[in-house]
Design a protein around this motif. Structure first.
Motif, mmCIF file in Angstrom:
data_model
loop_
_atom_site.group_PDB
_atom_site.id
_atom_site.type_symbol
_atom_site.label_atom_id
_atom_site.label_comp_id
_atom_site.label_asym_id
_atom_site.label_seq_id
_atom_site.Cartn_x
_atom_site.Cartn_y
_atom_site.Cartn_z
ATOM 1 N N THR A 415 6.018 4.765 0.828
ATOM 2 C CA THR A 415 5.780 6.012 0.098
ATOM 3 C C THR A 415 4.291 6.309 0.115
ATOM 4 O OG1 THR A 415 5.940 7.105 -2.055
ATOM 5 C CG2 THR A 415 5.638 4.740 -2.106
ATOM 6 N N ARG A 416 3.957 7.622 0.021
ATOM 7 C CA ARG A 416 2.532 7.979 -0.046
ATOM 8 C C ARG A 416 2.054 8.086 -1.495
ATOM 9 N NH1 ARG A 416 3.899 11.318 4.796
ATOM 10 N NH2 ARG A 416 2.316 10.875 6.384
ATOM 11 N N ASP A 417 2.992 7.960 -2.452
ATOM 12 C CA ASP A 417 2.681 8.175 -3.865
ATOM 13 C C ASP A 417 2.133 6.874 -4.465
ATOM 14 O OD1 ASP A 417 2.885 8.266 -6.643
ATOM 15 O OD2 ASP A 417 4.624 9.596 -6.615
ATOM 16 N N ARG A 420 3.731 5.488 -7.675
ATOM 17 C CA ARG A 420 5.060 4.941 -7.368
ATOM 18 C C ARG A 420 4.946 3.574 -6.672
ATOM 19 N NH1 ARG A 420 8.908 8.978 -4.652
ATOM 20 N NH2 ARG A 420 9.942 9.026 -6.667
ATOM 21 N N GLN A 421 3.970 3.446 -5.786
ATOM 22 C CA GLN A 421 3.766 2.153 -5.115
ATOM 23 C C GLN A 421 3.605 1.033 -6.138
ATOM 24 O OE1 GLN A 421 0.250 2.785 -2.741
ATOM 25 N NE2 GLN A 421 1.276 4.149 -1.309
ATOM 26 N N LEU A 422 2.772 1.288 -7.152
ATOM 27 C CA LEU A 422 2.497 0.251 -8.152
ATOM 28 C C LEU A 422 3.701 0.006 -9.052
ATOM 29 C CD1 LEU A 422 -1.152 1.273 -9.048
ATOM 30 C CD2 LEU A 422 -0.408 -0.695 -7.720
ATOM 31 N N ARG A 426 5.875 -3.566 -9.116
ATOM 32 C CA ARG A 426 6.022 -4.373 -10.328
ATOM 33 C C ARG A 426 7.476 -4.600 -10.710
ATOM 34 N NH1 ARG A 426 1.775 -5.503 -13.669
ATOM 35 N NH2 ARG A 426 -0.234 -4.725 -12.948
ATOM 36 N N ARG A 427 8.336 -3.640 -10.412
ATOM 37 C CA ARG A 427 9.735 -3.755 -10.872
ATOM 38 C C ARG A 427 10.637 -4.472 -9.864
ATOM 39 N NH1 ARG A 427 11.789 1.923 -12.806
ATOM 40 N NH2 ARG A 427 13.612 0.682 -13.370
ATOM 41 N N PHE A 434 5.586 -5.642 0.155
ATOM 42 C CA PHE A 434 4.677 -5.017 1.118
ATOM 43 C C PHE A 434 4.773 -3.498 0.974
ATOM 44 C CE2 PHE A 434 5.734 -9.170 2.873
ATOM 45 C CZ PHE A 434 4.460 -9.681 3.085
ATOM 46 N N ILE A 435 3.625 -2.856 0.819
ATOM 47 C CA ILE A 435 3.589 -1.408 0.652
ATOM 48 C C ILE A 435 3.075 -0.787 1.950
ATOM 49 C CG2 ILE A 435 2.679 0.499 -0.740
ATOM 50 C CD1 ILE A 435 4.132 -1.430 -2.527
ATOM 51 N N ASN A 436 3.866 0.101 2.512
ATOM 52 C CA ASN A 436 3.522 0.789 3.757
ATOM 53 C C ASN A 436 3.195 -0.179 4.894
ATOM 54 O OD1 ASN A 436 4.023 3.256 2.612
ATOM 55 N ND2 ASN A 436 1.915 3.547 1.934
ATOM 56 N N ASN A 437 3.854 -1.331 4.862
ATOM 57 C CA ASN A 437 3.862 -2.285 5.982
ATOM 58 C C ASN A 437 4.969 -3.262 5.646
ATOM 59 O OD1 ASN A 437 2.528 -5.267 5.443
ATOM 60 N ND2 ASN A 437 1.894 -3.780 3.906
ATOM 61 N N TYR A 438 5.261 -4.139 6.599
ATOM 62 C CA TYR A 438 6.264 -5.173 6.301
ATOM 63 C C TYR A 438 5.806 -6.485 6.911
ATOM 64 C CZ TYR A 438 10.753 -7.228 5.185
ATOM 65 O OH TYR A 438 11.736 -8.017 4.635
ATOM 66 N N GLY A 439 5.400 -7.415 6.071
ATOM 67 C CA GLY A 439 5.041 -8.752 6.534
ATOM 68 C C GLY A 439 3.559 -8.960 6.741
ATOM 69 N N ALA A 440 2.786 -7.892 6.757
ATOM 70 C CA ALA A 440 1.324 -7.993 6.902
ATOM 71 C C ALA A 440 0.934 -8.902 8.066
ATOM 72 C CB ALA A 440 0.688 -8.481 5.597
ATOM 73 N N GLY A 441 1.720 -8.851 9.146
ATOM 74 C CA GLY A 441 1.380 -9.620 10.343
ATOM 75 C C GLY A 441 1.546 -11.121 10.199
ATOM 76 N N GLY A 442 2.325 -11.562 9.255
ATOM 77 C CA GLY A 442 2.604 -13.006 9.139
ATOM 78 C C GLY A 442 1.888 -13.640 7.973
#
Ligand code: NAD
Length: 479
Positions: A415-417, A420-422, A426-427, A434-442
């Protein structure tokens, strides 16, 4: 490396029972090596060797000296990068570029923990006047490590690397389906100068060598990565000796895509999160939850991407390799036949390459749409390249779905919001978000582990070192 032998006390040793078993290449289903079939007697020997090392040469080293040895091991792993990658690709079936990334991660684990070894310390605690109180972080002693077949090198490196850095002597039982790279690295550890017994490898089946390790009264900690069912067994066995357990048990990790997300950025991450390692990844993004307004357009794009995927043998470096075994292939087929039986629509499927031998364990990546949240395809770990898509109405609905499985390992949020990301981070009941990525490259540096049925304890990063140590409190009354 000597196949069909254990590595105990820096020597290759024949299995006590004299038995060996075949290693199968998942790309063609053919045997290409043999492993020693370890039993309780082999585990006894390995635990005794580890204890001698802990009470002797290994235990006598300073933290800086341990770090120096681990750094030498990191350099040797780096020098053997291509050899290790080729071995891992053949053994697991993973595409070569993935195996190369795993070999690089292995070197990085040893490098990271080499640097961390002499930065682990206790604290001085304020207490009543007349006392000085401090804590000492001490190694457990002999640690057991039960490693799965999906990332043999990486999971071995993150677990044994941290345990060794903290000063433990290790007994490792890698998986029967794939562990040749781990044996090779054990040889490199001896070349790097690790004293005999600091690192021991016993190969074999889980119910034999694995169970013998988990219930051994001579171990002081056990780290297990694998299925929830086996994790429960290991915990029960370790409880007989009150041995602490770290468990990493997989997940049903969601990727939540809101309608305002950057789809161009999300799309490749959504695909690779489930296709990497043919979906046989504990942190695989196996559910995609899409806000209803964006559901059809994003699903169309996902379907095109899935249709373009090619599955083939590891050496062809395809988008997706074979599954590890005929057993795993059958498990994935069972899930897919349940989907078919329950009229869950297939939105797209990749293709098996013509050069893939028929005797290999191939499964084309599959995108399923409108999977009912209560269905086992939306709740259980398939451990194959199968992505379940579900629509959601709003943020609350997304969180109910995301948190609505027995697991809680990893989650992705797109999401760009910013608010909402935060809020969503938290929930989410999840070990990593991971926000706007998945796995952060390991992220060797990033603590990793689950909540709920995904397990407990943390591996990776500095945090793992706390799990591989016990805290001793010393109180001195001096008046
Ligand atoms: P598993 O959990 O049985 O095996 C993992 C490790 O545990 C292996 O080294 C195995 O030899 C050992 N083991 C097995 N039985 C044991 C026992 N009784 N005592 C001690 N150790 C034992 O997993 P599997 O049978 O290879 O795969 C089954 C399913 O588990 C997969 O389909 C997948 O869903 C899941 N899995 C998850 C992960 C993960 O990283 N989370 C890894 C492998 C498998």
């Amino acid at each position: 490396m000597e196949e069909a032998k254990h590595f105990i006390g820096n020597e290759w040793s024949a299995p006590a029972g004299g038995d060996t078993f075949a290693v199968i290449d998942p790309s063609d289903g053919q045997p290409f090596a043999r492993l020693a079939r370890g039993n309780a007697a082999d585990i006894d020997q390995a635990v005794a060797a580890a204890r001698r090392a802990f009470d002797g040469a290994w235990g006598a080293l300073s933290a800086a000296e341990r770090g120096r040895l681990l750094y030498r091991l990191a350099l040797r792993v780096g020098a053997c990068h291509e050899e290790l990658a080729q071995l891992e690709a053949r053994d697991t079936g993973k595409p070569l570029r993935q195996a190369r990334a795993d070999a690089a991660a292995l070197a990085r684990y040893f490098e990271f923990y080499a640097g961390a070894a002499d930065k682990l310390h206790g604290e001085t605690l304020p207490y009543q006047s007349g006392y000085t109180v401090f804590t000492i972080r001490e190694p457990h002693g002999v640690t057991g490590h039960i490693v799965p077949w999906n990332y043999p090198m990486q999971i071995f490196g993150r677990s044994a690397g941290a345990a060794l850095a903290a000063g433990n002597a290790c007994v490792v039982k890698p998986a029967e389906d794939a562990c040749l790279s781990v044996l090779r690295v054990a040889g490199l550890a001896a070349e790097a100068g690790l004293p005999a017994g600091a690192l021991n490898i016993v190969t074999g089946y889980g119910h034999e060598a694995g169970a013998a390790l988990a219930r051994h009264p001579g171990i002081d900690h056990i780290s297990f990565t694998g299925s929830p069912e086996t994790g429960k067994l290991v915990t029960q066995m370790a409880a007989e000796n009150h041995v602490p357990v770290t468990l990493e048990l997989g997940g049903k990790s969601p990727q939540i895509v809101f309608a305002d997300a950057d789809f161009d950025a999300a799309l490749p991450a959504l695909v690779s999160a489930i296709v990497q390692n043919a979906g046989q990844t504990c942190s695989a993004g196996s559910r995609v939850l899409i806000e209803r307004a964006a559901y059809e357009p994003l699903l169309d794009r996902l379907a095109s991407a899935f249709s373009a995927l090619r599955v083939g043998p590891s050496h062809a470096d395809p988008d997706c390799g074979p599954l590890i075994s005929a057993k795993q292939q059958q498990r994935v087929w069972d899930f897919l036949s349940d989907a078919q039986h329950d009229n869950i629509a297939m939105a797209a499927q990749g293709q098996v390459m013509p050069e893939a031998p028929e005797s290999g364990f191939y499964q084309a990546p599959t995108l399923l749409r409108d999977v009912p949240p209560g269905h086992r395809l939306a709740r259980e770990e398939v451990f194959g390249p199968v992505l379940a898509a579900l629509p959601f109405a709003d943020e609350d609905d997304a969180l109910t779905l995301a948190n609505g499985t027995p697991y809680g390992l990893v989650a992705g949020v797109w999401t760009r919001d910013g608010a909402r990301q935060l809020r969503v981070a938290r929930r989410l009941r999840s070990g990593q978000v991971f926000i706007n990525n998945y796995g952060a490259g390991g992220g060797v540096e990033l603590p990793f582990g689950g909540v709920k049925h995904s397990g407990h304890g943390r591996e990776k990063g500095f945090e793992a070192l706390y799990g591989f140590t016990v805290l001793k409190t010393v109180a001195i009354r001096h008046g």
